[in-house]
Design a protein around this motif. Structure first.
Motif, short mmCIF file in Angstrom:
data_model
loop_
_atom_site.label_atom_id
_atom_site.label_comp_id
_atom_site.label_asym_id
_atom_site.label_seq_id
_atom_site.Cartn_x
_atom_site.Cartn_y
_atom_site.Cartn_z
N THR A 22 -43.58 23.31 52.34
CA THR A 22 -44.75 23.91 51.71
C THR A 22 -44.53 24.02 50.21
O THR A 22 -43.40 24.22 49.75
CB THR A 22 -45.06 25.29 52.29
OG1 THR A 22 -43.96 26.16 52.07
CG2 THR A 22 -45.37 25.21 53.79
N VAL A 23 -45.61 23.87 49.47
CA VAL A 23 -45.57 23.99 48.01
C VAL A 23 -46.73 24.89 47.60
O VAL A 23 -47.90 24.56 47.86
CB VAL A 23 -45.71 22.61 47.32
CG1 VAL A 23 -45.71 22.77 45.81
CG2 VAL A 23 -44.62 21.66 47.78
N ASN A 24 -46.41 26.01 47.01
CA ASN A 24 -47.43 26.96 46.59
C ASN A 24 -47.07 27.51 45.21
O ASN A 24 -45.91 27.46 44.80
CB ASN A 24 -47.52 28.13 47.59
CG ASN A 24 -47.93 27.66 48.95
OD1 ASN A 24 -49.05 27.18 49.14
ND2 ASN A 24 -47.03 27.76 49.92
N LEU A 25 -48.06 28.02 44.52
CA LEU A 25 -47.84 28.66 43.23
C LEU A 25 -48.12 30.14 43.36
O LEU A 25 -49.13 30.53 43.94
CB LEU A 25 -48.78 28.08 42.17
CG LEU A 25 -48.66 26.59 41.86
CD1 LEU A 25 -49.73 26.18 40.85
CD2 LEU A 25 -47.29 26.26 41.33
N LEU A 26 -47.25 30.96 42.83
CA LEU A 26 -47.50 32.40 42.73
C LEU A 26 -47.86 32.71 41.30
O LEU A 26 -47.14 32.31 40.36
CB LEU A 26 -46.26 33.19 43.14
CG LEU A 26 -45.89 33.13 44.61
CD1 LEU A 26 -44.62 33.94 44.88
CD2 LEU A 26 -47.03 33.65 45.46
N LEU A 27 -48.96 33.39 41.11
CA LEU A 27 -49.48 33.70 39.78
C LEU A 27 -49.32 35.20 39.54
O LEU A 27 -50.17 36.00 39.93
CB LEU A 27 -50.95 33.29 39.68
CG LEU A 27 -51.27 31.87 40.16
CD1 LEU A 27 -52.78 31.63 40.13
CD2 LEU A 27 -50.53 30.85 39.33
N VAL A 76 -44.24 39.00 48.61
CA VAL A 76 -45.17 37.87 48.74
C VAL A 76 -44.40 36.56 48.72
O VAL A 76 -44.65 35.66 49.54
CB VAL A 76 -46.24 37.90 47.63
CG1 VAL A 76 -47.12 36.65 47.68
CG2 VAL A 76 -47.10 39.15 47.74
N ALA A 77 -43.45 36.45 47.81
CA ALA A 77 -42.63 35.23 47.74
C ALA A 77 -41.85 35.03 49.04
O ALA A 77 -41.78 33.91 49.56
CB ALA A 77 -41.68 35.30 46.55
N ALA A 78 -41.28 36.10 49.56
CA ALA A 78 -40.52 36.00 50.82
C ALA A 78 -41.43 35.58 51.97
O ALA A 78 -41.04 34.76 52.81
CB ALA A 78 -39.84 37.33 51.13
N SER A 82 -41.29 32.11 54.37
CA SER A 82 -40.94 32.36 55.77
C SER A 82 -41.67 31.40 56.72
O SER A 82 -42.65 30.74 56.34
CB SER A 82 -41.30 33.81 56.15
OG SER A 82 -42.71 33.95 56.30
N ASP A 83 -41.20 31.37 57.95
CA ASP A 83 -41.85 30.57 58.98
C ASP A 83 -43.27 31.06 59.26
O ASP A 83 -44.12 30.28 59.69
CB ASP A 83 -41.04 30.59 60.27
CG ASP A 83 -39.74 29.79 60.16
OD1 ASP A 83 -39.67 28.91 59.27
OD2 ASP A 83 -38.82 30.05 60.95
N ILE A 88 -49.38 27.48 55.31
CA ILE A 88 -49.98 27.74 54.00
C ILE A 88 -49.30 26.83 52.99
O ILE A 88 -48.10 26.94 52.73
CB ILE A 88 -49.79 29.21 53.58
CG1 ILE A 88 -50.44 30.15 54.59
CG2 ILE A 88 -50.37 29.44 52.18
CD1 ILE A 88 -50.14 31.62 54.36
N THR A 89 -50.05 25.91 52.44
CA THR A 89 -49.49 25.01 51.43
C THR A 89 -50.59 24.55 50.48
O THR A 89 -51.76 24.49 50.84
CB THR A 89 -48.78 23.80 52.08
OG1 THR A 89 -48.00 23.13 51.08
CG2 THR A 89 -49.73 22.83 52.74
N GLY A 90 -50.20 24.30 49.26
CA GLY A 90 -51.14 23.81 48.26
C GLY A 90 -52.06 24.87 47.68
O GLY A 90 -53.15 24.57 47.22
#
Length: 104
Positions: A22-27, A76-78, A82-83, A88-90
């Motif tokens: 998964t690849v996500n951005l946290l803002l 939130v990052a953890a 997590s599994d 959730i990705t993108g």
């Protein structure tokens, strides 16, 4: 630069999703950190007021009416790592107490 990073992350998310990556951005918004205290102190010095005044004004702009706790951002990052968040990705997820005015 942020738009380029977001575009790259979204493209990468699509390319690696089938591999279980998964690849996500946290803002992040404003968090109660030493760096935030430094910014508040600099603004206070520029305006000739106490740093608590600047912090109160800044927090008043946030719908949650406070700075976030670093542990809240970490949670939130953890979760995203997590599994439980494997589907959730993108996404670009604001963690800002509601400060972002739009739905992303």
């Amino acid at each position: 630069m942020r738009a380029s990073l977001a575009g790259w992350a979204k493209t990468l998310a699509g390319e690696v999703a089938a591999d279980g990556v998964t690849v996500n951005l946290l803002l992040p918004g404003r968090f109660a950190t030493d760096r935030t205290k430094q910014f508040d102190a600099m603004d206070a010095a520029d305006r000739g007021v106490d740093a608590a005044v600047i912090a109160a004004e800044s927090q008043a702009e946030i719908p949650a009416k406070r700075y976030g706790a670093p542990a809240e951002f970490g949670a939130v990052a953890a979760f995203l790592a997590s599994d439980d968040a494997a589907y959730i990705t993108g996404v670009a997820l604001p963690v800002d107490g509601g400060l972002s005015r739009g739905m992303l």
